[in-house]
Design a protein around this motif. Structure first.
Motif, PDB file in Angstrom:
ATOM      1  N   ALA A   1       3.309  13.839   4.434  1.00 39.25           N
ATOM      2  CA  ALA A   1       3.730  15.241   4.416  1.00 39.25           C
ATOM      3  C   ALA A   1       3.997  15.713   2.994  1.00 39.25           C
ATOM      4  O   ALA A   1       3.620  16.820   2.597  1.00 39.25           O
ATOM      5  CB  ALA A   1       4.971  15.429   5.285  1.00 39.25           C
ATOM      6  N   ARG A   2       4.654  14.871   2.199  1.00 37.67           N
ATOM      7  CA  ARG A   2       4.908  15.219   0.793  1.00 37.67           C
ATOM      8  C   ARG A   2       3.602  15.386   0.034  1.00 37.67           C
ATOM      9  O   ARG A   2       3.460  16.298  -0.795  1.00 37.67           O
ATOM     10  CB  ARG A   2       5.761  14.134   0.137  1.00 37.67           C
ATOM     11  N   ALA A   3       2.640  14.496   0.307  1.00 34.30           N
ATOM     12  CA  ALA A   3       1.352  14.579  -0.382  1.00 34.30           C
ATOM     13  C   ALA A   3       0.572  15.827   0.049  1.00 34.30           C
ATOM     14  O   ALA A   3      -0.083  16.473  -0.775  1.00 34.30           O
ATOM     15  CB  ALA A   3       0.533  13.320  -0.121  1.00 34.30           C
ATOM     16  N   TYR A   4       0.646  16.161   1.339  1.00 35.89           N
ATOM     17  CA  TYR A   4      -0.005  17.397   1.806  1.00 35.89           C
ATOM     18  C   TYR A   4       0.598  18.610   1.088  1.00 35.89           C
ATOM     19  O   TYR A   4      -0.119  19.500   0.626  1.00 35.89           O
ATOM     20  CB  TYR A   4       0.181  17.566   3.316  1.00 35.89           C
TER      21      TYR A   4
ATOM     22  N   LEU B   1       1.476   6.864  -6.851  1.00 34.25           N
ATOM     23  CA  LEU B   1       0.491   7.896  -7.191  1.00 34.25           C
ATOM     24  C   LEU B   1       1.070   9.290  -7.001  1.00 34.25           C
ATOM     25  O   LEU B   1       0.815  10.197  -7.812  1.00 34.25           O
ATOM     26  CB  LEU B   1      -0.767   7.725  -6.337  1.00 34.25           C
ATOM     27  N   LEU B   2       1.849   9.473  -5.954  1.00 37.79           N
ATOM     28  CA  LEU B   2       2.473  10.778  -5.741  1.00 37.79           C
ATOM     29  C   LEU B   2       3.449  11.081  -6.876  1.00 37.79           C
ATOM     30  O   LEU B   2       3.499  12.217  -7.376  1.00 37.79           O
ATOM     31  CB  LEU B   2       3.193  10.797  -4.394  1.00 37.79           C
ATOM     32  N   ASP B   3       4.193  10.083  -7.316  1.00 37.75           N
ATOM     33  CA  ASP B   3       5.101  10.261  -8.453  1.00 37.75           C
ATOM     34  C   ASP B   3       4.339  10.591  -9.732  1.00 37.75           C
ATOM     35  O   ASP B   3       4.875  11.254 -10.629  1.00 37.75           O
ATOM     36  CB  ASP B   3       5.947   9.002  -8.665  1.00 37.75           C
TER      37      ASP B   3
ATOM     38  N   ARG C   1       0.840  -1.214   0.000  1.00 34.23           N
ATOM     39  CA  ARG C   1       0.000   0.000   0.000  1.00 34.23           C
ATOM     40  C   ARG C   1       0.865   1.251   0.000  1.00 34.23           C
ATOM     41  O   ARG C   1       0.578   2.220  -0.716  1.00 34.23           O
ATOM     42  CB  ARG C   1      -0.930  -0.017   1.215  1.00 34.23           C
ATOM     43  N   LEU C   2       1.929   1.250   0.783  1.00 33.98           N
ATOM     44  CA  LEU C   2       2.822   2.405   0.826  1.00 33.98           C
ATOM     45  C   LEU C   2       3.463   2.650  -0.536  1.00 33.98           C
ATOM     46  O   LEU C   2       3.556   3.799  -1.000  1.00 33.98           O
ATOM     47  CB  LEU C   2       3.898   2.198   1.895  1.00 33.98           C
ATOM     48  N   ARG C   3       3.887   1.573  -1.189  1.00 29.77           N
ATOM     49  CA  ARG C   3       4.502   1.715  -2.518  1.00 29.77           C
ATOM     50  C   ARG C   3       3.494   2.222  -3.542  1.00 29.77           C
ATOM     51  O   ARG C   3       3.837   3.023  -4.425  1.00 29.77           O
ATOM     52  CB  ARG C   3       5.097   0.382  -2.957  1.00 29.77           C
TER      53      ARG C   3
END
Length: 321
Positions: free
Chosen positions: A260-263, A229-231, A222-224
């Motif tokens: 935090a990166r997604a926020y 998706l963020l990439d 799930r983390l990957r």
């Protein structure tokens, strides 16, 4: 061995691909397989209330979605080719759709069927939905049509009481895995796109059988997927997949950093700042967290606070200068 078929039920090639998969498995003598249908939407902008397909094809958005389904062909050419292939697969001379529905609710019923009755029940529901759309030319965006199918398969109560959140998460998972078209077969992290001939499918399954990857914990997977998706510049999708991890693994630094990166990427700056301040307090020598905190403060107009973090981050990692 699990065979995932990522497909949209308004994609004619998904119906054709189902028949070809059945032919491939009829002569399969390898390990036992489970065929699971996963959602994909070729036309996610389709309206909640369906419209006649001929009318929809005058809409550039719908036309573009159908062109993306079979690159290089116009919707008319694609439909003609699919009708010819459907006839060859024995799907009937009257095969062809007349409606442009939004398929989110149909995918909800299909996902529910797997949850309640496994691959066998799901396969029956998929067949009913495809047959309704392409053979009976019914509107599978109509709740009454889907409720009828649900009732016939013993799912009426469950279908009435569930929401689309699980399907939306599966759609994001498919995107994270790199699914780009309908149908796409995924086995052991290998993918085969399109409604390929049975011989090609069998060869693919043989290759996939020999490619069994190391099993990872579901939390890691799930983390990957969230990171993927963020990439792909979908921070809100990443946060959707991260939500259970934030609830269950709130202390994990990797989960918190990705959130935090997604926020930050989704301009939720207060949440980004709160998360990053906590990460920096725990690890003052984390130059990336400090750099991202500085950028967050900078975007909030707090330039003096930002400068101190950006300076320290650059001193630790010159690339941040």
């Amino acid at each position: 061995m699990m065979i995932e078929i990522w497909a949209d039920v308004v994609c004619g090639w998904a119906h054709i691909g189902k028949r070809r998969m059945e032919k491939a498995l009829a002569s399969w003598d390898g390990e036992p397989v489970e065929v699971v249908w996963r959602p994909f939407q070729i036309d996610p902008a389709a309206p909640v209330h369906s419209e006649p397909l001929e009318q929809a094809l005058r809409d550039p958005i719908a036309d573009g979605a159908l062109r993306a389904c079979v690159p290089g062909l116009s919707p008319a050419e694609s439909r003609a080719r699919a009708a010819e292939a459907a006839s060859e697969e024995g799907l009937g001379p009257q095969w062809g759709a007349e409606w442009r529905p939004n398929t989110l609710q149909a995918h909800r019923l299909i996902a529910l069927a797997y949850d309640k009755g496994g691959a066998e029940l799901q396969g029956r529901v998929v067949e009913r939905v495809l047959n309704a759309h392409f053979v009976q030319v019914r509107d599978i965006g109509d709740p009454a049509v889907l409720s009828e199918i649900a009732a016939e398969e013993g799912l009426a109560g469950e279908f009435a009481g569930t929401g689309p959140d699980a399907v939306r998460e599966l759609l994001l998972t498919g995107k994270a895995k790199g699914v780009r078209t309908s149908p796409t077969i995924v086995v052991n992290d290998l993918a085969l796109e399109g409604a390929q001939p049975p011989e090609t499918i069998r060869e693919f399954l043989e290759d996939a059988r020999r490619h069994a990857p190391r099993r990872l914990p579901s939390e890691v997977v799930r983390l990957r997927h969230a990171e993927s998706l963020l990439d792909q510049r979908d921070p809100l999708g990443a946060l959707t997949l991260l939500r259970p991890l934030l609830d269950e693994h709130a202390g994990d630094r990797g989960v918190r950093m990705l959130a935090a990166r997604a926020y930050f990427a989704s301009a939720q700056l207060n949440r980004a700042r709160t998360a990053l301040e906590s990460l920096v307090a725990e690890s003052p020598d984390d130059s990336y967290a400090r750099h991202l905190l500085g950028r967050t403060l900078q975007r909030q107009g707090r330039h003096e606070e930002a400068a101190s973090h950006l300076t320290l981050a650059a001193a630790m990692t010159p690339d941040y200068a």
